[in-house]
Design a protein around this motif. Structure first.
Motif, PDB file in Angstrom:
ATOM      1  N   LEU A   1     -25.840  44.885   8.127  1.00  0.00           N
ATOM      2  CA  LEU A   1     -26.738  44.873   6.963  1.00  0.00           C
ATOM      3  C   LEU A   1     -27.813  45.932   7.043  1.00  0.00           C
ATOM      4  CD1 LEU A   1     -27.164  41.007   6.553  1.00  0.00           C
ATOM      5  CD2 LEU A   1     -25.842  42.541   5.078  1.00  0.00           C
ATOM      6  N   GLY A   2     -27.815  46.712   8.147  1.00  0.00           N
ATOM      7  CA  GLY A   2     -28.794  47.772   8.288  1.00  0.00           C
ATOM      8  C   GLY A   2     -30.131  47.315   8.820  1.00  0.00           C
ATOM      9  N   HIS A   3     -30.185  46.125   9.421  1.00  0.00           N
ATOM     10  CA  HIS A   3     -31.453  45.586   9.926  1.00  0.00           C
ATOM     11  C   HIS A   3     -31.482  45.504  11.451  1.00  0.00           C
ATOM     12  CE1 HIS A   3     -31.636  43.251   5.849  1.00  0.00           C
ATOM     13  NE2 HIS A   3     -31.891  44.547   5.702  1.00  0.00           N
ATOM     14  N   GLY A   4     -30.549  46.164  12.101  1.00  0.00           N
ATOM     15  CA  GLY A   4     -30.469  46.048  13.557  1.00  0.00           C
ATOM     16  C   GLY A   4     -31.525  46.869  14.280  1.00  0.00           C
ATOM     17  N   SER A   5     -31.768  46.524  15.556  1.00  0.00           N
ATOM     18  CA  SER A   5     -32.693  47.260  16.421  1.00  0.00           C
ATOM     19  C   SER A   5     -32.375  46.927  17.874  1.00  0.00           C
ATOM     20  CB  SER A   5     -34.150  46.909  16.107  1.00  0.00           C
ATOM     21  OG  SER A   5     -34.420  45.550  16.428  1.00  0.00           O
ATOM     22  N   LEU A   6     -32.798  47.814  18.781  1.00  0.00           N
ATOM     23  CA  LEU A   6     -32.555  47.587  20.201  1.00  0.00           C
ATOM     24  C   LEU A   6     -33.288  46.352  20.703  1.00  0.00           C
ATOM     25  CD1 LEU A   6     -32.733  51.224  21.612  1.00  0.00           C
ATOM     26  CD2 LEU A   6     -30.703  49.787  21.346  1.00  0.00           C
ATOM     27  N   SER A   7     -34.516  46.169  20.237  1.00  0.00           N
ATOM     28  CA  SER A   7     -35.282  45.001  20.664  1.00  0.00           C
ATOM     29  C   SER A   7     -34.632  43.716  20.163  1.00  0.00           C
ATOM     30  CB  SER A   7     -36.729  45.099  20.162  1.00  0.00           C
ATOM     31  OG  SER A   7     -36.752  45.216  18.748  1.00  0.00           O
ATOM     32  N   LEU A   8     -33.964  43.795  19.013  1.00  0.00           N
ATOM     33  CA  LEU A   8     -33.284  42.624  18.475  1.00  0.00           C
ATOM     34  C   LEU A   8     -32.087  42.246  19.346  1.00  0.00           C
ATOM     35  CD1 LEU A   8     -33.077  40.630  16.079  1.00  0.00           C
ATOM     36  CD2 LEU A   8     -31.513  42.247  15.019  1.00  0.00           C
ATOM     37  N   VAL A   9     -31.293  43.249  19.739  1.00  0.00           N
ATOM     38  CA  VAL A   9     -30.127  42.990  20.582  1.00  0.00           C
ATOM     39  C   VAL A   9     -30.560  42.359  21.904  1.00  0.00           C
ATOM     40  CG1 VAL A   9     -28.227  44.049  21.849  1.00  0.00           C
ATOM     41  CG2 VAL A   9     -28.786  44.845  19.550  1.00  0.00           C
ATOM     42  N   CYS A  10     -31.524  43.004  22.548  1.00  0.00           N
ATOM     43  CA  CYS A  10     -31.990  42.512  23.842  1.00  0.00           C
ATOM     44  C   CYS A  10     -32.701  41.159  23.694  1.00  0.00           C
ATOM     45  CB  CYS A  10     -32.937  43.528  24.480  1.00  0.00           C
ATOM     46  SG  CYS A  10     -33.533  43.052  26.115  1.00  0.00           S
ATOM     47  N   GLY A  11     -33.562  41.065  22.693  1.00  0.00           N
ATOM     48  CA  GLY A  11     -34.341  39.847  22.497  1.00  0.00           C
ATOM     49  C   GLY A  11     -33.473  38.638  22.185  1.00  0.00           C
ATOM     50  N   TYR A  12     -32.455  38.824  21.333  1.00  0.00           N
ATOM     51  CA  TYR A  12     -31.603  37.694  20.974  1.00  0.00           C
ATOM     52  C   TYR A  12     -30.826  37.189  22.188  1.00  0.00           C
ATOM     53  CZ  TYR A  12     -28.060  34.851  18.670  1.00  0.00           C
ATOM     54  OH  TYR A  12     -27.252  33.811  18.301  1.00  0.00           O
ATOM     55  N   LEU A  13     -30.269  38.115  22.959  1.00  0.00           N
ATOM     56  CA  LEU A  13     -29.507  37.717  24.139  1.00  0.00           C
ATOM     57  C   LEU A  13     -30.393  37.026  25.178  1.00  0.00           C
ATOM     58  CD1 LEU A  13     -27.182  40.822  24.629  1.00  0.00           C
ATOM     59  CD2 LEU A  13     -26.563  38.574  23.749  1.00  0.00           C
ATOM     60  N   VAL A  14     -31.607  37.532  25.347  1.00  0.00           N
ATOM     61  CA  VAL A  14     -32.520  36.927  26.331  1.00  0.00           C
ATOM     62  C   VAL A  14     -32.918  35.519  25.892  1.00  0.00           C
ATOM     63  CG1 VAL A  14     -34.856  37.062  27.278  1.00  0.00           C
ATOM     64  CG2 VAL A  14     -33.395  39.083  27.288  1.00  0.00           C
ATOM     65  N   VAL A  15     -33.291  35.370  24.626  1.00  0.00           N
ATOM     66  CA  VAL A  15     -33.672  34.042  24.118  1.00  0.00           C
ATOM     67  C   VAL A  15     -32.481  33.089  24.182  1.00  0.00           C
ATOM     68  CG1 VAL A  15     -34.414  32.765  22.075  1.00  0.00           C
ATOM     69  CG2 VAL A  15     -35.517  34.926  22.656  1.00  0.00           C
ATOM     70  N   PHE A  16     -31.296  33.589  23.862  1.00  0.00           N
ATOM     71  CA  PHE A  16     -30.078  32.780  23.932  1.00  0.00           C
ATOM     72  C   PHE A  16     -29.879  32.253  25.355  1.00  0.00           C
ATOM     73  CE2 PHE A  16     -25.581  31.870  24.011  1.00  0.00           C
ATOM     74  CZ  PHE A  16     -25.283  31.460  22.721  1.00  0.00           C
TER      75      PHE A  16
END
Length: 637
Positions: free
Chosen positions: A194-209
């Motif tokens: 959707l064009g809303h991605g970011s590096l902090s999002l990738v890392c942050g989601y996996l860490v929180v998961f």
């Protein structure tokens, strides 16, 4: 025949599986020298994320095993045994899988390498996709895996772990983690599409998961129940460790990923979920603090062995202690901890096990071995030992057994100081040396006619000498104190006194092939032993195995009865299920129901009595030359 995709492709590689990250590192190094900086950057990010996720599991795993912090909040009181630790040894396989999936995603979506550092819209998109797609999909798939075929061939592996731990979250089959990877990837790939991605999002989601999965499996209820009383809707948005633990005890309930809302909608919500959490928080009912019947008061030997504890590395603690080179760079950490413990710390609980329905705990005095030999430290050490004894007495502990240096004769007279100072103690203070002497004596061949004994005037040395002389064995007692030697000699029967011989130099044992070592000896001093000598010993730390033409016995130890439960750590250099003889002596004291203190000098007449009692209760002798213990080759947990 195993079910398809139930085993890991690299399951037979052992520790070599980490070489699979070699191409990642090679790509980073090569690209830095070449032109493909985008690919290099993506590989570097994957390596960093893998290391971070590994650290999260290890850190929260340590928290779950810190009994001195969370003993009263443990959900399942049972200990983690060796079988569970071995089953979960390769728990980190899923991290390797997901790293490779992310690497392949780069070739499918090259735009991943050009992601910005931050995108606020991406946070909202991830939340929507997680709640709207990942959560319900996981719930449905999880329920399917509890069907007969999928559960038997795949999901039962995860549920074989009786006590959830953070690493248990990663312990599953290859197929399960493929599906979980796809479910976790939906919000990440969806936000990028959707064009809303970011590096902090990738890392942050996996860490929180990972953090949420680890906390759900940590077996420690740390979330205050009052939060849900004041904001009731939160109980449907975030699960608790208690909530997830009920899924491991009642398999038909609590299937959600992180949000109990879907269990409520699917009518699979366990009705005990929040009441049980409240009981754990308030400490009422059956979830009050468990009072042990027996306590073994241990101490740290040195900086390296201080890392041999379940709350540091669970997997290493499940193996006999050995110096491991890869841990040496971390020595500054226990050094700082040592200084802090020296200044402030009190006795703390490090492990426990159950034997015949009785809880046995190991407490540790926060002092390192060398500190016991500092004259100015004696008062502080005795104060901490005394406080531990008084705490045990107040709690209702029946027997407290003192480890090697905690009962040092020069320190407190083998525990006599505490018994004399507190004559009304209900807890039995036991040094366990009677059984230690029995184990050493049992290991001495029956046909031996002469032994060389160092540490001859110590508690154990005296008892061993007196017992052997009654067997008409000539004992060469190494001591410079004629007065102490004569005192011991007078305790022997008149017709046996001539079997006790005082010697002042190691050269006197040049023809004696049976050495009993109660005082640390150097390689130079060992050189006086003739070839073929066997070194029995009761000295901590053990002497160096210097002579190739001689054999070295282990420290006096006994194997615990077969019905011990929840034991998942090795006691110093002992093998699995083996404890020091003084530890076993305290357990026998408890099992026999003896109510006397066992402190000070050893009663030689009770050696055979205690030995027979130990054998009666299922303890077994451990007498074999020391060999290099086998160890797991995979990563630590």
């Amino acid at each position: 025949m195993v079910a398809p995709m139930s085993v890991w492709p690299w399951g037979n590689l052992g520790a070599f599986k980490y070489l699979l990250f070699g191409p990642f590192l090679a790509q980073v190094l090569y690209s830095r020298m070449g032109e493909d900086t985008a690919k290099s950057s993506w590989c570097l990010h994957l390596l960093i994320i893998w290391g971070l996720r590994l650290f999260i599991h290890l850190l929260l795993g340590s928290f779950g095993n810190m009994l001195f912090l969370n003993q009263t909040r443990r959900i399942i009181k049972q200990g983690v045994d060796f079988k569970q630790i071995d089953r979960e040894w390769d728990w980190d396989n899923f991290l390797i899988l997901q790293a490779f999936v992310a690497f392949m995603a780069y070739y499918i979506f090259p735009s991943l390498a050009d992601l910005p550092l931050w995108n606020t819209r991406g946070l909202i998109t991830v939340l929507v996709l997680h709640i709207g797609a990942s959560e319900p999909l996981y719930y449905w798939v999880h329920r399917c895996f509890h069907g007969k075929y999928l559960f038997t061939n795949y999901h039962s592996l995860h549920h074989e772990s009786a006590v959830p731990q953070p690493v248990t979250a990663g312990h599953a089959t290859f197929l399960e983690h493929l599906i979980l990877t796809a479910i976790a990837g939906i919000p990440i790939l969806g936000s990028n599409w959707l064009g809303h991605g970011s590096l902090s999002l990738v890392c942050g989601y996996l860490v929180v998961f990972d953090v949420l999965r680890c906390l759900g499996h940590c077996n420690v209820e740390f979330i205050p129940y009052r939060i849900f009383e004041r904001l009731p809707f939160l109980r449907y948005l975030i699960y608790t460790p208690t909530y997830h633990s009920l899924h491991h005890t009642d398999l038909d309930t609590n299937f959600c990923l992180f949000m109990p809302l879907f269990d409520a909608v699917g009518n699979t919500l366990n009705s005990k979920s929040w009441q049980l959490q409240k009981e754990l928080n308030s400490g009422c009912g059956n979830y009050r603090r468990d009072i042990p019947d027996f306590v073994f008061l241990a101490h740290v030997v040195d900086l390296s062995s201080s890392m041999h504890a379940p709350f540091v590395f669970r997997s290493l603690a499940s193996l006999p202690y050995a110096t491991r080179l890869f841990l040496l760079p971390f020595l500054p950490i226990p050094f700082v901890v040592m200084l802090a413990m020296w200044a402030w710390a009190k006795t703390f609980v490090i492990s426990f096990y159950n034997l015949r329905g009785r809880l046995h705990q190991t407490w540790a005095v926060p002092r390192f071995g060398f500190q016991y030999f500092l004259p100015f430290a004696a008062a502080g050490i005795n104060k901490q030992i005394e406080e531990a004894i008084l705490d045990a007495d107040k709690l209702g502990v029946k027997v407290i057994s003192l480890a090697a240096l905690n009962k040092n004769e020069a320190l407190n007279g083998g525990g006599t100081m505490f018994v004399n100072k507190h004559p009304d103690l209900k807890v039995c203070v036991v040094h366990g040396n009677t059984l230690t002497a029995a184990v050493i004596l049992d290991d001495v061949p029956k046909d031996v006619t002469e032994v060389f004994l160092t540490g001859a005037t110590s508690k154990l040395g005296r008892a061993i000498a007196l017992y052997l002389c009654r067997r008409r064995v000539r004992v060469l007692m190494l001591t410079l104190s004629t007065e102490r030697f004569e005192k011991i000699k007078k305790e022997a029967p008149a017709d046996c006194q001539n079997y006790l011989v005082q010697v002042t130099k190691y050269q006197a044992a040049r023809t004696c092939k049976t050495w009993i070592v109660g005082k640390w000896i150097t390689p130079r001093e060992q050189s006086w032993a003739p070839p073929g000598t066997h070194f029995h010993q009761f000295v901590v730390p053990p002497i160096l195995s210097f002579r190739r033409d001689c054999t070295y016995g282990d420290l006096a130890a006994m194997r615990l009865p077969h019905d011990v439960q929840g034991l998942g750590s090795c006691e110093y250099t002992m093998d699995r299920g083996v404890v020091h003889a003084c530890h076993a002596g305290g357990v026998v004291h408890l099992l026999e129901g003896w109510t006397h203190h066992e402190v000070g000098a050893i009663d030689v007449d009770r050696i055979d009595l205690v030995w027979n009692a130990a054998l009666k209760h299922g303890f077994k002798s451990v007498s074999a030359p020391r060999t290099t213990s086998s160890s797991k080759s995979n990563f630590i947990s």
